[in-house]
Design an enzyme around this catalytic site. Structure first.
Site, PDB file in Angstrom:
ATOM      1  N   GLU A 221       0.891  -1.465  -0.324  1.00  0.00           N
ATOM      2  CA  GLU A 221      -0.012   0.039  -0.121  1.00  0.00           C
ATOM      3  C   GLU A 221       1.070   1.488  -0.271  1.00  0.00           C
ATOM      4  O   GLU A 221       1.062   2.377   0.579  1.00  0.00           O
ATOM      5  CB  GLU A 221      -1.135  -0.107   1.645  1.00  0.00           C
ATOM      6  CG  GLU A 221      -1.977  -1.273   1.664  1.00  0.00           C
ATOM      7  CD  GLU A 221      -2.640  -1.477   0.105  1.00  0.00           C
ATOM      8  OE1 GLU A 221      -3.008   0.174  -0.778  1.00  0.00           O
ATOM      9  OE2 GLU A 221      -4.185  -2.383   0.315  1.00  0.00           O
ATOM     10  N   GLN A 251      -6.412   4.049  -5.955  1.00  0.00           N
ATOM     11  CA  GLN A 251      -7.044   4.095  -4.913  1.00  0.00           C
ATOM     12  C   GLN A 251      -6.149   4.565  -3.592  1.00  0.00           C
ATOM     13  O   GLN A 251      -5.971   4.083  -2.776  1.00  0.00           O
ATOM     14  CB  GLN A 251      -6.551   2.604  -4.277  1.00  0.00           C
ATOM     15  CG  GLN A 251      -6.864   1.444  -5.215  1.00  0.00           C
ATOM     16  CD  GLN A 251      -7.943   0.089  -4.652  1.00  0.00           C
ATOM     17  OE1 GLN A 251      -8.094  -0.452  -4.542  1.00  0.00           O
ATOM     18  NE2 GLN A 251      -6.364  -1.172  -5.127  1.00  0.00           N
TER      19      GLN A 251
END
Length: 626
Positions: A221, A251
């Site tokens: 991430e 995202q």
């Protein structure tokens, strides 16, 4: 080795086996990024490229870290994985400081302060220097300090950059706050990162020690890293350049808490000869859902866009529903969920309702109670259990009945004894019978000074304020205060009955959550509610194009949670924070081509589906498109 590579597509295999240069994986939603990351770490160990103790896997949540550890154990069942570290940034930094923090004056026995501890300490400092919490909200000052630490700014640097009365005193509080933490041998969560980076920068031998221990660094991430997290990974990886980062700018939805998706681009600059591999094959959604997501996110210009594809076949189009009100919208969602459960045989737990604002859950909860549909709120409390809602309800109950000692105790705890005196004086001045529910609520909130405790720049505080405003919608629906309080009590009673009737260890309920909470999850069916201008995108983002892009990414995240069925809905008229408003469909709906959408009955969207530019008011939507 076949176990490590089996079942991987060519791009995933290339990512797992890559050697020789830093690696950046741009991994789209549902593309198996966590699988690739863990398989890559396992590949290093199985091929004897790395010892387990030389591998550092960093992520953001304990849940994600736990999943990585489990996968690694399964992949390396015949190998000893002792010494491998898979954990959060904070847990890694905590380990470093326990061992070597004393080199910069951090006691190995330090305690960690949570938010409550921090606010109490800041409040004491504010009082000690002759200021008041009304002038300097402890929450607002804490937000100021956390923002500084995320940018790796110490008190002296913040003082030099401060301008104006509030900033200058906030910088002074920051300085005293850090001194107190040192005196108490305490660190806050931001300090775990801050002090670790400070240690590695100021002590070359310690930096080299950890570079030698963890020669292979893998970070999940990466679009969610802030400035100090990026600096930490850069320091750890710069000697051997055996560093892998996985991320997807599309995202990146946590800009409000300091995350910077531009770190993906900085990675390529700071680590020369980086190899970039795109993971674009999606294993979750149908192509129709992915096409809709691709069309929405392609309007963003500030970051790379991956074009997701799948081999999964389905002809089910996205359902779009235009409701007359937020109540009609919730009714529609409840009816469709019952259909999916009873006819399509979807378990309730495989169905999610997503929304932009926490306050939107209220009408959904009440509707699901009416339809006797089980639900579970993810990442939050049910509406009437939220502390700010309970605080305002206590004020209204005490206004209604001055002998209600339980409510009075809650008010004192919420606003303090000094403000309670002023609050009582205000109550003495107003006639209980002269105000309807909405007027009473507004009067009590304003004159209690309750809102002083919130920082308008803090996202969490904004959500609390929105919940209070949503309570105004309930008050507007029940003008008589008796009726209002009775309705609230009945809903709360239903909460209790649900808890009593809930089977032990049973979690078979519809998932209700904000779009932010949905990231990383997937469901057979997804309902995205309130797809309207002012809600998604949020009204606070309207004047800033970078914020509009983040709202579009949020919409993209919501769409890509759906595996098989996606329902989008909006209301033409909504009781919004106590006022009736006419709403236009979200600009994001306009990005989705008509061949992907099927309008659900009853709707008249084909008759009049328009969108106006916020800049000049001219029509920018061709009504013939649908």
């Amino acid at each position: 080795m076949s176990d490590i590579l089996s079942g991987l597509n060519p791009q995933q295999q290339a990512a797992v086996t890559h050697q020789g240069t830093p690696l950046l994986l741009l991994a789209g939603a549902g593309s198996g990024k966590t699988r690739v990351l863990t398989h890559r770490a396992a590949y290093f160990i199985q091929k004897n490229i790395a010892k387990p103790s030389e591998v550092l896997l960093l992520t953001f949540t304990n849940k994600a870290a736990g999943e990585m550890k489990n996968r690694m154990s399964q992949l390396l069942s015949s190998h000893d994985d002792t010494g491998l570290f898979a954990g959060t940034f904070h847990s890694f930094c905590c380990r470093v400081l326990r061992h070597d923090g004393q080199k910069i004056g951090v006691s190995p026995n330090f305690v960690i302060y949570d938010q409550s501890d921090q606010e109490i300490l800041i409040k004491n400092i504010i009082t000690d220097i002759g200021l008041t919490p009304k002038e300097f909200s402890p929450t607002a000052v804490l937000y100021f300090i956390e923002n500084a630490k995320n940018k790796f700014l110490n008190p002296a640097e913040v003082k030099d950059q401060s301008s104006g009365f509030w900033q200058e005193y906030a910088a002074k509080i920051y300085q005293k706050y850090q001194q107190k933490l040192t005196d108490y041998q305490a660190l806050d969560f931001n300090d775990l990162l801050f002090k670790t980076v400070e240690l590695l920068l100021n002590d070359p031998k310690t930096l080299e020690k950890y570079q030698e221990i963890y020669k292979f660094v893998l970070i999940d991430e990466y679009q969610d890293t802030n400035q100090i997290q990026y600096l930490l990974t850069k320091l750890l990886g710069k000697k051997y350049c055996q560093i892998t980062a996985v991320g997807d700018a599309s995202q990146a939805i946590y800009g409000w808490r300091g995350a910077d998706y531009r770190n993906l681009q900085s990675f390529i600059v700071d680590f020369k000869d980086t190899t970039v591999i795109n993971l674009e094959q999606n294993y979750r959604s149908t192509q129709i859902i992915l096409d809709a997501a691709n069309f929405v996110i392609s309007k963003n210009n500030s970051h790379p866009i991956l074009k997701l594809f799948t081999t999964k076949k389905s002809n089910d189009k996205i359902k779009l529903y235009e409701a007359e009100s937020e109540v009609a919208e919730a009714d529609y969602i409840a009816q469709k969920i019952r259909f999916l459960h009873d006819t399509v045989r979807l378990p309730y737990k495989s169905i999610a309702v997503l929304y932009r604002m926490n306050a939107q859950s209220r009408v959904l909860e009440e509707t699901f109670i009416k339809y006797q549909l089980p639900y579970v709120l993810i990442g939050g409390l049910r509406f009437y259990e939220r502390s700010e809602v309970k605080d305002i309800l206590a004020m209204l109950r005490f206004f209604h009945d001055r002998s209600d000692k339980i409510s009075e105790e809650r008010i004192i705890k919420a606003i303090g004894k000094r403000k309670k005196v002023t609050f009582d004086e205000h109550l003495a001045e107003i006639d209980q019978n002269s105000l309807d529910s909405l007027a009473a609520l507004e009067s009590l909130v304003i004159n209690s000074g309750y809102l002083d405790k919130f920082n308008s720049k803090d996202e969490e505080d904004q959500r609390r304020i929105e919940n209070i405003k949503e309570l105004k919608s309930v008050a507007a629906s029940f003008p008589d205060l008796n009726d209002f309080l009775e309705n609230v009590a009945l809903v709360q009673q239903e909460y209790s009955l649900q808890e009593k009737n809930k089977k032990k260890d049973s979690h078979d309920g519809i998932r209700l959550m904000t779009l932010h909470s949905s990231k990383g999850l997937e469901f057979d069916a997804v309902f995205l509610a309130g797809v309207e201008e002012g809600i998604l995108p949020h009204s606070r983002s309207m004047v800033d194009e970078s914020q509009i892009e983040e709202e579009r990414r949020l919409c993209y995240v919501g769409i890509t949670r759906a595996k098989d069925f996606l329902y989008l809905s909006y209301a033409t008229r909504r009781l919004y924070f106590g006022k009736s408003s006419l709403n236009e469909p979200s600009r994001f709906l306009l990005d989705i081509p008509k061949n992907l959408i099927e309008f659900d009955e009853p709707t008249e969207i084909t008759r009049d589906f328009r969108h106006r530019s916020k800049s000049d008011g001219d029509l920018i939507y061709d009504p013939d498109i649908y």
